[in-house]
Design a protein around this motif. Structure first.
Motif, PDB file in Angstrom:
ATOM      1  N   LEU A  13      15.196 -73.694  -5.186  1.00 18.53           N
ATOM      2  CA  LEU A  13      15.300 -72.298  -5.634  1.00 18.53           C
ATOM      3  C   LEU A  13      14.491 -71.384  -4.722  1.00 18.53           C
ATOM      4  N   TRP A  14      13.278 -71.808  -4.363  1.00 18.04           N
ATOM      5  CA  TRP A  14      12.442 -71.011  -3.478  1.00 18.04           C
ATOM      6  C   TRP A  14      13.096 -70.870  -2.101  1.00 18.04           C
ATOM      7  N   GLN A  15      13.708 -71.938  -1.599  1.00 13.37           N
ATOM      8  CA  GLN A  15      14.418 -71.850  -0.318  1.00 13.37           C
ATOM      9  C   GLN A  15      15.599 -70.883  -0.426  1.00 13.37           C
ATOM     10  N   PHE A  16      16.315 -70.923  -1.542  1.00  8.45           N
ATOM     11  CA  PHE A  16      17.452 -70.016  -1.716  1.00  8.45           C
ATOM     12  C   PHE A  16      16.994 -68.564  -1.758  1.00  8.45           C
ATOM     13  N   ILE A  17      15.876 -68.323  -2.427  1.00  9.32           N
ATOM     14  CA  ILE A  17      15.320 -66.960  -2.462  1.00  9.32           C
ATOM     15  C   ILE A  17      14.932 -66.526  -1.051  1.00  9.32           C
ATOM     16  N   LYS A  18      14.203 -67.396  -0.331  1.00 10.91           N
ATOM     17  CA  LYS A  18      13.812 -67.064   1.044  1.00 10.91           C
ATOM     18  C   LYS A  18      15.042 -66.884   1.927  1.00 10.91           C
ATOM     19  N   PHE A  19      16.040 -67.760   1.752  1.00 10.48           N
ATOM     20  CA  PHE A  19      17.280 -67.662   2.514  1.00 10.48           C
ATOM     21  C   PHE A  19      17.900 -66.282   2.347  1.00 10.48           C
ATOM     22  N   ASN A  20      18.009 -65.829   1.118  1.00  7.33           N
ATOM     23  CA  ASN A  20      18.632 -64.530   0.859  1.00  7.33           C
ATOM     24  C   ASN A  20      17.786 -63.367   1.333  1.00  7.33           C
ATOM     25  N   VAL A  21      16.495 -63.449   1.140  1.00  9.04           N
ATOM     26  CA  VAL A  21      15.625 -62.348   1.571  1.00  9.04           C
ATOM     27  C   VAL A  21      15.517 -62.309   3.101  1.00  9.04           C
ATOM     28  N   LEU A  22      15.232 -63.456   3.704  1.00  5.51           N
ATOM     29  CA  LEU A  22      15.009 -63.478   5.144  1.00  5.51           C
ATOM     30  C   LEU A  22      16.296 -63.391   5.957  1.00  5.51           C
ATOM     31  N   SER A  23      17.430 -63.700   5.328  1.00 10.49           N
ATOM     32  CA  SER A  23      18.706 -63.508   6.026  1.00 10.49           C
ATOM     33  C   SER A  23      18.948 -62.039   6.327  1.00 10.49           C
ATOM     34  N   ASN A  24      18.233 -61.184   5.631  1.00 13.45           N
ATOM     35  CA  ASN A  24      18.366 -59.757   5.905  1.00 13.45           C
ATOM     36  C   ASN A  24      17.906 -59.392   7.308  1.00 13.45           C
ATOM     37  N   ILE A  25      17.096 -60.241   7.919  1.00 16.01           N
ATOM     38  CA  ILE A  25      16.705 -59.994   9.303  1.00 16.01           C
ATOM     39  C   ILE A  25      17.943 -60.059  10.197  1.00 16.01           C
ATOM     40  N   SER A  26      18.786 -61.081   9.980  1.00 20.95           N
ATOM     41  CA  SER A  26      20.018 -61.159  10.779  1.00 20.95           C
ATOM     42  C   SER A  26      21.026 -60.104  10.327  1.00 20.95           C
ATOM     43  N   ALA A  79      23.410 -61.798  15.628  1.00 28.48           N
ATOM     44  CA  ALA A  79      22.960 -62.084  14.264  1.00 28.48           C
ATOM     45  C   ALA A  79      22.806 -63.590  14.041  1.00 28.48           C
ATOM     46  N   GLN A  80      23.702 -64.396  14.601  1.00 36.10           N
ATOM     47  CA  GLN A  80      23.615 -65.849  14.421  1.00 36.10           C
ATOM     48  C   GLN A  80      22.437 -66.455  15.179  1.00 36.10           C
ATOM     49  N   VAL A  81      22.142 -65.948  16.348  1.00 39.90           N
ATOM     50  CA  VAL A  81      20.978 -66.436  17.099  1.00 39.90           C
ATOM     51  C   VAL A  81      19.696 -66.143  16.322  1.00 39.90           C
ATOM     52  N   VAL A  82      19.562 -64.919  15.844  1.00 41.34           N
ATOM     53  CA  VAL A  82      18.395 -64.540  15.045  1.00 41.34           C
ATOM     54  C   VAL A  82      18.315 -65.416  13.798  1.00 41.34           C
ATOM     55  N   ASN A  83      19.437 -65.602  13.128  1.00 40.46           N
ATOM     56  CA  ASN A  83      19.458 -66.357  11.877  1.00 40.46           C
ATOM     57  C   ASN A  83      19.057 -67.816  12.067  1.00 40.46           C
ATOM     58  N   PHE A  84      19.446 -68.438  13.165  1.00 39.41           N
ATOM     59  CA  PHE A  84      19.061 -69.830  13.405  1.00 39.41           C
ATOM     60  C   PHE A  84      17.548 -69.984  13.351  1.00 39.41           C
ATOM     61  N   PHE A  85      16.839 -69.141  14.076  1.00 38.05           N
ATOM     62  CA  PHE A  85      15.383 -69.259  14.131  1.00 38.05           C
ATOM     63  C   PHE A  85      14.737 -68.928  12.790  1.00 38.05           C
ATOM     64  N   VAL A  86      15.256 -67.926  12.106  1.00 42.55           N
ATOM     65  CA  VAL A  86      14.734 -67.575  10.781  1.00 42.55           C
ATOM     66  C   VAL A  86      14.886 -68.752   9.827  1.00 42.55           C
ATOM     67  N   GLN A  87      16.074 -69.348   9.778  1.00 38.72           N
ATOM     68  CA  GLN A  87      16.328 -70.455   8.856  1.00 38.72           C
ATOM     69  C   GLN A  87      15.513 -71.692   9.217  1.00 38.72           C
ATOM     70  N   MET A  88      15.485 -72.022  10.476  1.00 35.98           N
ATOM     71  CA  MET A  88      14.806 -73.244  10.927  1.00 35.98           C
ATOM     72  C   MET A  88      13.307 -73.199  10.643  1.00 35.98           C
ATOM     73  N   PHE A  89      12.683 -72.075  10.958  1.00 45.08           N
ATOM     74  CA  PHE A  89      11.223 -72.037  10.917  1.00 45.08           C
ATOM     75  C   PHE A  89      10.631 -71.356   9.677  1.00 45.08           C
TER      76      PHE A  89
END
Length: 175
Positions: A13-26, A79-89
């Motif tokens: 759940l915490w990963q899903f929340i972070k995924f949705n919030v931090l995906s806004n960077i991409s 957007a996909q390049v940015v998202n890879f690094f956001v998701q990975m790290f």
């Protein structure tokens, strides 16, 4: 219960929340590139010749023609390049090897980019013909639709296939 304890007990759940919030960077990357691309390729350079290749149909005025295709291509790739690094790290804090995650993510990104290059011409044309919106607003709506479609596909693939917890990490947590 501390926040740290809660996040450890509700990891997915915490990963899903972070995924949705931090995906806004991409998402922000995608929107900015869409706005800049619209200004440069559609309004400035007037790349208004029809473009059709394979599944990509940018032949109607509502699709913004070649300028629309170039705009969405650049926006999606960045957007996909940015998202890879956001998701990975930041989201999954993955210890999966960069090489293993990168090729899998590249496949996912190609799927997302292809869908996101096909969909905008239809969404943009729909917004312009149905609501009379201009290219900028219609492109923004098309970007939002692309983002929602990407979330539905991306999270499970990222969590369970591209950036899963390693066996060592799982064993450490079990102890």
């Amino acid at each position: 219960m501390s926040f740290k304890t809660w996040t450890e007990e509700h990891k997915t759940l915490w990963q899903f929340i972070k995924f949705n919030v931090l995906s806004n960077i991409s998402t922000i990357t995608r929107f900015v590139c869409t706005w800049v691309g619209t200004a440069i390729f559609i309004n400035g350079m007037q790349l208004n010749g029809p473009f059709k290749f394979w599944l990509f149909d940018y032949t109607t005025a509502g699709s913004n023609y070649l300028g629309g295709f170039i705009t969405f291509l650049i926006a999606e790739v960045l957007a996909q390049v940015v998202n890879f690094f956001v998701q990975m790290f930041w989201v999954f804090d993955s210890d999966t090897s960069f090489k293993d995650a990168a090729w899998k993510y590249a496949l996912l990104a190609v799927l997302i980019v292809v869908v996101n290059l096909i969909l905008p011409s239809y969404v943009t044309a729909f917004c312009q013909s149905t609501f009379g919106w201009d290219a900028g607003l219609s492109g923004t709506v098309a970007s939002a639709v692309n983002t929602l479609a990407a979330v539905v596909v991306s999270f499970p693939l990222l969590k369970f296939w591209i950036m899963p917890d390693s066996k060592d990490k799982k064993a450490d947590k079990a102890e």
